[in-house]
Design a protein around this motif. Sequence first.
Motif, short mmCIF file in Angstrom:
data_model
loop_
_atom_site.label_atom_id
_atom_site.label_comp_id
_atom_site.label_asym_id
_atom_site.label_seq_id
_atom_site.Cartn_x
_atom_site.Cartn_y
_atom_site.Cartn_z
N ALA A 101 0.86 -1.19 0.00
CA ALA A 101 0.00 0.00 0.00
C ALA A 101 0.89 1.23 0.00
O ALA A 101 1.85 1.32 0.77
N LYS A 102 0.58 2.19 -0.85
CA LYS A 102 1.38 3.41 -0.93
C LYS A 102 0.89 4.41 0.11
O LYS A 102 -0.30 4.69 0.21
N VAL A 103 1.81 4.93 0.89
CA VAL A 103 1.49 5.93 1.91
C VAL A 103 1.60 7.32 1.30
O VAL A 103 2.62 7.66 0.68
N VAL A 104 0.55 8.12 1.44
CA VAL A 104 0.53 9.46 0.85
C VAL A 104 0.25 10.50 1.94
O VAL A 104 -0.51 10.26 2.88
N GLU A 105 0.89 11.65 1.80
CA GLU A 105 0.70 12.76 2.72
C GLU A 105 -0.26 13.78 2.11
O GLU A 105 -0.32 13.93 0.88
N LEU A 106 -0.98 14.48 2.95
CA LEU A 106 -1.84 15.57 2.49
C LEU A 106 -1.04 16.86 2.45
O LEU A 106 -0.23 17.14 3.35
N THR A 107 -1.26 17.66 1.41
CA THR A 107 -0.66 18.98 1.37
C THR A 107 -1.40 19.88 2.35
O THR A 107 -2.48 19.54 2.85
N ALA A 108 -0.84 21.04 2.63
CA ALA A 108 -1.48 21.98 3.54
C ALA A 108 -2.86 22.39 3.03
O ALA A 108 -3.83 22.48 3.81
N ASP A 109 -2.98 22.59 1.73
CA ASP A 109 -4.28 22.97 1.14
C ASP A 109 -5.28 21.82 1.24
O ASP A 109 -6.47 22.04 1.53
N GLU A 110 -4.82 20.60 0.98
CA GLU A 110 -5.72 19.44 1.07
C GLU A 110 -6.18 19.23 2.50
O GLU A 110 -7.37 18.94 2.75
N LEU A 111 -5.27 19.36 3.45
CA LEU A 111 -5.64 19.21 4.85
C LEU A 111 -6.67 20.26 5.26
O LEU A 111 -7.63 19.97 5.98
N ALA A 112 -6.50 21.47 4.77
CA ALA A 112 -7.46 22.54 5.06
C ALA A 112 -8.84 22.18 4.52
O ALA A 112 -9.87 22.46 5.17
N GLN A 113 -8.89 21.55 3.36
CA GLN A 113 -10.17 21.14 2.78
C GLN A 113 -10.82 20.03 3.61
O GLN A 113 -12.04 20.01 3.80
N TRP A 114 -10.01 19.10 4.09
CA TRP A 114 -10.53 18.03 4.97
C TRP A 114 -11.13 18.65 6.23
O TRP A 114 -12.24 18.29 6.65
N ARG A 115 -10.38 19.53 6.84
CA ARG A 115 -10.86 20.17 8.07
C ARG A 115 -12.16 20.93 7.82
O ARG A 115 -13.09 20.88 8.64
N LYS A 116 -12.22 21.62 6.71
CA LYS A 116 -13.42 22.39 6.37
C LYS A 116 -14.60 21.46 6.15
O LYS A 116 -15.73 21.74 6.60
N ALA A 117 -14.38 20.33 5.48
CA ALA A 117 -15.46 19.40 5.17
C ALA A 117 -16.11 18.84 6.43
O ALA A 117 -17.33 18.61 6.47
N VAL A 118 -15.31 18.60 7.48
CA VAL A 118 -15.85 17.96 8.69
C VAL A 118 -16.11 18.98 9.81
O VAL A 118 -16.46 18.59 10.92
N SER A 119 -15.97 20.25 9.52
CA SER A 119 -16.07 21.27 10.56
C SER A 119 -17.45 21.34 11.21
O SER A 119 -17.58 21.80 12.34
N GLY A 120 -18.47 20.87 10.52
CA GLY A 120 -19.81 20.92 11.08
C GLY A 120 -20.18 19.75 11.96
O GLY A 120 -21.23 19.74 12.61
#
Length: 336
Positions: free
Chosen positions: A294-313
Amino acid sequence: MIKRFSGILLAAAFSLSATGVVAQEYVIKFSHVVALGTPKGKAADLFAKLVNERMKGKVHVEVFPNSQLYNDNKVMEAMRLSDSKTTGIMAAPSLSKFVKFSRTIQAFDIPYLFNDINDVHKLVDSPLMAKMTQPLERKGLKALSLWDNGMKVFSIRGDRPLKKVPDDFAGKKFRIQSSEVHAAMIKALGGVPQKLPFKEVYQALSQGGVDGQENAWSNVYSKKFYEVQDYITVSNHSYLGYMVVVSASFWNGLPDDIRKELTAIMAEATEANRRFAAEADKGDRARIEAAGKAKVVELTADELAQWRKAVSGVEGKFSKQIGRDLLKQIHDLLGH
């Protein structure tokens, strides 16, 4: 927190003899659902080793890993119904299992409430923890300690990793623990939540019953989930931990000297568990990467911000159940 909540479920039987009261040896059955080499598995074995060495003739601990004795749901039922005076049951189920007894525990499931494991320890070691676990006693369970596994990552089987939300989650089924917060999080990310017992996850992943899952590195490695997944995203979106519990009636009825000695040993096991979890975070990730499946991938700062925004509610949906004042205290404690 470690000393405050450290302990074990014990029951005692005494027999009278001509010379007085002779204490029989307590037997403790420690049931858990994970593999021996995981942080919880290693901490359970260490606890048993220390008790059996230092309290020989007074207490004997037997460990049952991999759901050999009970799964997490059945073990809590067994503890609450047990009336044995000589044998006790101990368990360390994942925190999500306790929500039905204390809604405040759902705080640990809130995505991105904790920036890292140090934030988790700030809460666990604070007086707030006693408030969060106190309702368990009314249900017949005594919270004794919290053990780490680690921050969770996502894995997926498919032709691309989980990076963009909701696109990469859309239409994908994800195994979750029995947590309404987890379900709301998966939906917020764009996926479909599927509740499954831990022991069924590998088969579901390998046969396509679910597409992905979320877990700490040690479980992904020890249960070989990485062998049937194509990508692992280092999301660190929430905490996976375990609450060590015993029957409140058994614990409260123990002789003070026995309880004191066991409390000290549990404190040692809890400190060791934190080390085991920190080591697994690095070591098991490295072993997965070295396996090349399995390939391990990191989130960029922008992608992480989108994840946080998506679950903020998600937090707002459960704030009333958890307690708005408690959540404010947690945010203040963590410096949010």
